[in-house]
Design an enzyme around this catalytic site. Sequence first.
Site, PDB file in Angstrom:
ATOM      1  N   LYS A   9      -7.347   1.615  -3.177  1.00 52.14           N
ATOM      2  CA  LYS A   9      -7.014   1.230  -1.798  1.00 52.14           C
ATOM      3  C   LYS A   9      -7.202   2.409  -0.852  1.00 52.14           C
ATOM      4  O   LYS A   9      -7.614   2.241   0.314  1.00 52.14           O
ATOM      5  CB  LYS A   9      -5.574   0.716  -1.733  1.00 52.14           C
ATOM      6  CG  LYS A   9      -5.113   0.293  -0.328  1.00 52.14           C
ATOM      7  CD  LYS A   9      -5.959  -0.835   0.245  1.00 52.14           C
ATOM      8  CE  LYS A   9      -5.544  -1.202   1.682  1.00 52.14           C
ATOM      9  NZ  LYS A   9      -4.248  -1.895   1.745  1.00 52.14           N
ATOM     10  N   THR A  61       0.872  -1.174   0.000  1.00 53.77           N
ATOM     11  CA  THR A  61       0.000   0.000   0.000  1.00 53.77           C
ATOM     12  C   THR A  61       0.905   1.219   0.000  1.00 53.77           C
ATOM     13  O   THR A  61       1.594   1.497   0.982  1.00 53.77           O
ATOM     14  CB  THR A  61      -0.925   0.012   1.224  1.00 53.77           C
ATOM     15  OG1 THR A  61      -1.802  -1.123   1.144  1.00 53.77           O
ATOM     16  CG2 THR A  61      -1.752   1.289   1.263  1.00 53.77           C
ATOM     17  N   LYS A 115      -0.011   5.234   8.526  1.00 56.73           N
ATOM     18  CA  LYS A 115       0.764   5.390   7.287  1.00 56.73           C
ATOM     19  C   LYS A 115      -0.163   5.476   6.095  1.00 56.73           C
ATOM     20  O   LYS A 115      -0.015   6.357   5.231  1.00 56.73           O
ATOM     21  CB  LYS A 115       1.746   4.214   7.139  1.00 56.73           C
ATOM     22  CG  LYS A 115       2.669   4.289   5.925  1.00 56.73           C
ATOM     23  CD  LYS A 115       2.126   3.566   4.690  1.00 56.73           C
ATOM     24  CE  LYS A 115       2.107   2.068   4.881  1.00 56.73           C
ATOM     25  NZ  LYS A 115       1.706   1.363   3.627  1.00 56.73           N
TER      26      LYS A 115
END
Length: 294
Positions: free
Chosen positions: A176, A101, A244
């Site tokens: 995502k 990701t 994150k």
Amino acid sequence: MSQQIRTAAFIGLGVMGYPMAGHLARAGIDVRVYNRTAARAEAWVAEYGGSHYPTPGEAAQGADLVLVCVGNDDDVREVVTGPEGVMTGIDEAAVLVDHTTASADLAHELALACREHGCQFIDAPVSGGQQGAENGALTIMCGGEEAAFQRVHPALAHYGRAVTLMGEAGSGQMTKMVNQICIAGLVQGLAEGLHFAERAGLDRERVVEVISQGAAGSWQMTNRHRTMIAGEYEHGFAVDWMRKDLDICLSEARKLSARLPVTALVDQFYGDVQAMGGGRWDTSSLLKRLEQDG
């Protein structure tokens, strides 16, 4: 591009990559692995067979498919375009798939690097967590060219129950981001609901049994409410990693002039959880924060 995937290199054997690479090996693909901590690569080979290598570039040599699953943008750059990275060994006929990701900017950067090298690229972040990786039931959101996607799809399907091409390079990462934005709000809502039910003196298990059958139901409610009620937060994606991811979402939102007020607020709440020492707790630990505030 109809060539069958017979050999794959897997770079990064963390809690996600380790079982994902294992599914490929069990499917009969010759898997070559690299991990920064060599002992973990050795353990993987002992369990699944295949072979491990001292650098990503050496692991990539001769592979039809090279898959990366590491921590963040900088980690990806190190293992792909670094001095001993994948690009030093990958064949021109191969496809590079990044499961990390990461930012959409990085996906565009890697797509260009692959184009210049002569190979192809797919950004393919996943959702489903460690449990999904172990069970071969991940959702995989892909960005790249149709021909490259069609070539790698059968391999990705060994650990993905839903493998979908969303558009050009970067589209997987953008999708995502949508996923993480939605999860952030859902988990906070579930935490607040359970907190309210407890303060109201309700049987929280019974409350969830009832409301999960209606419009309030969600994967998070079904799979996380019991551990949340028990105060157990060792069952999934860590707060550190969620922050994150949300940082990536909020950064991209600023570029797009998109408004994410709830996401920004929940990101701050996760910062509170980190300050409580819960950086490695799973994302459902938002309830712990409410209980402490109370």
